[in-house]
Design an enzyme around this catalytic site. Structure first.
Site, PDB file in Angstrom:
ATOM      1  N   HIS A   1       0.832  -1.207   0.000  1.00 19.99           N
ATOM      2  CA  HIS A   1       0.000   0.000   0.000  1.00 19.99           C
ATOM      3  C   HIS A   1       0.868   1.259   0.000  1.00 19.99           C
ATOM      4  O   HIS A   1       2.020   1.251   0.459  1.00 19.99           O
ATOM      5  CB  HIS A   1      -0.937   0.008   1.206  1.00 19.99           C
TER       6      HIS A   1
ATOM      7  N   GLU B   1      -2.955  -7.155   7.359  1.00 21.53           N
ATOM      8  CA  GLU B   1      -1.692  -6.890   8.027  1.00 21.53           C
ATOM      9  C   GLU B   1      -1.503  -7.824   9.220  1.00 21.53           C
ATOM     10  O   GLU B   1      -2.469  -8.365   9.771  1.00 21.53           O
ATOM     11  CB  GLU B   1      -1.670  -5.433   8.503  1.00 21.53           C
TER      12      GLU B   1
END
Length: 249
Positions: free
Chosen positions: A8, A97
């Site tokens: 990201h 994550e």
């Protein structure tokens, strides 16, 4: 077969850890700079595919983590890609994550130790005795846990890949994307311990065939802020959101 692993873009949490307290890890947004980085990453993938002979070019299968910063990065990548090269677009919670448990909102070791002294000492012993890869933060996941769930995700990818002309974009996180590379290329734990997370919006390309094997390269390193740009594009992308004032502890 090609796997484009995209981390990201720069998130608000990357420039101010208070964002994790305000939004929660799953809901931390990109900065405007981070969205620009992800746009550039999408453009790089598009340029790479233009150089591939059309006979060996299958549509891109887009996978992404459900966290806000990865969803926004996926949108930026798609904005830069020609619609003609995009196939299915799917979210998978296995790409989320790493869960740092009690330490999720605290990145400073001294603060972790002060706030959770017993848990910190136990975690520190585990890191020392077993290594970073296996040590679980209190109520969280170890890197080994992440690698295990990523292996489950890759089973889906390989099941869908009926031939070698299969192209995948994975928009994920630093630890998660490293776990994909580790599993796919069958790297040992030592490789993971020695490697670093990719930078925001960096692209790692894994390419090859089942018969001849696969290899990875760093296809794209995203632009860092230059001197004098520290204050630019630090606002949240896509929403009028600002950090709340720091609360007393």
């Amino acid at each position: 077969m090609r796997l484009f692993l995209v981390r990201h873009g720069e998130s608000l949490g990357n420039i101010d850890e208070r964002a994790y307290r305000q939004f929660g890890d799953h809901n931390v947004p990109l900065t405007q700079w981070g969205y620009r980085q992800a746009l550039e990453a999408g453009g790089m993938i598009a340029a790479y595919l233009q150089a591939v002979p059309s006979s060996g070019l299958g549509k891109l299968h887009i996978w992404y983590s459900p966290f806000l910063r990865t969803r926004q990065s996926k949108d930026a990548v798609l904005e830069a890609l020609p619609a003609s090269v995009v196939g299915d677009i799917r979210e998978d919670y296995l790409l989320r994550e790493q869960d740092f448990g009690l330490f999720t909102e605290i990145y400073d070791h001294a603060e972790r130790k002060q706030k959770f002294p017993e848990e910190f000492e136990k975690w520190a012993r585990l890191r020392s005795n077993s290594g970073k890869f296996y040590a679980r933060p209190p109520d969280g996941e170890s890197r080994a846990d992440v690698a295990q769930r990523v292996r489950l995700f890759l089973q889906t990818v390989m099941r869908d890949a009926e031939n070698d002309d299969y192209n995948v974009v994975i928009v994920g996180h630093g630890v998660t994307n490293r776990a994909v590379e580790m599993n796919f290329l069958q790297h040992p734990v030592e490789w993971f311990e020695r490697s670093d997370n990719p930078g925001n919006a960096d692209i790692t390309l894994i390419e090859g065939t089942r018969s001849q094997g696969y290899a990875s390269i760093l296809l794209h390193r995203a632009a860092d802020r230059l001197p004098g740009q520290e204050g630019e594009l630090r606002d949240v992308h896509g929403a009028d959101v600002t950090l709340a004032p720091r609360l007393g502890r």
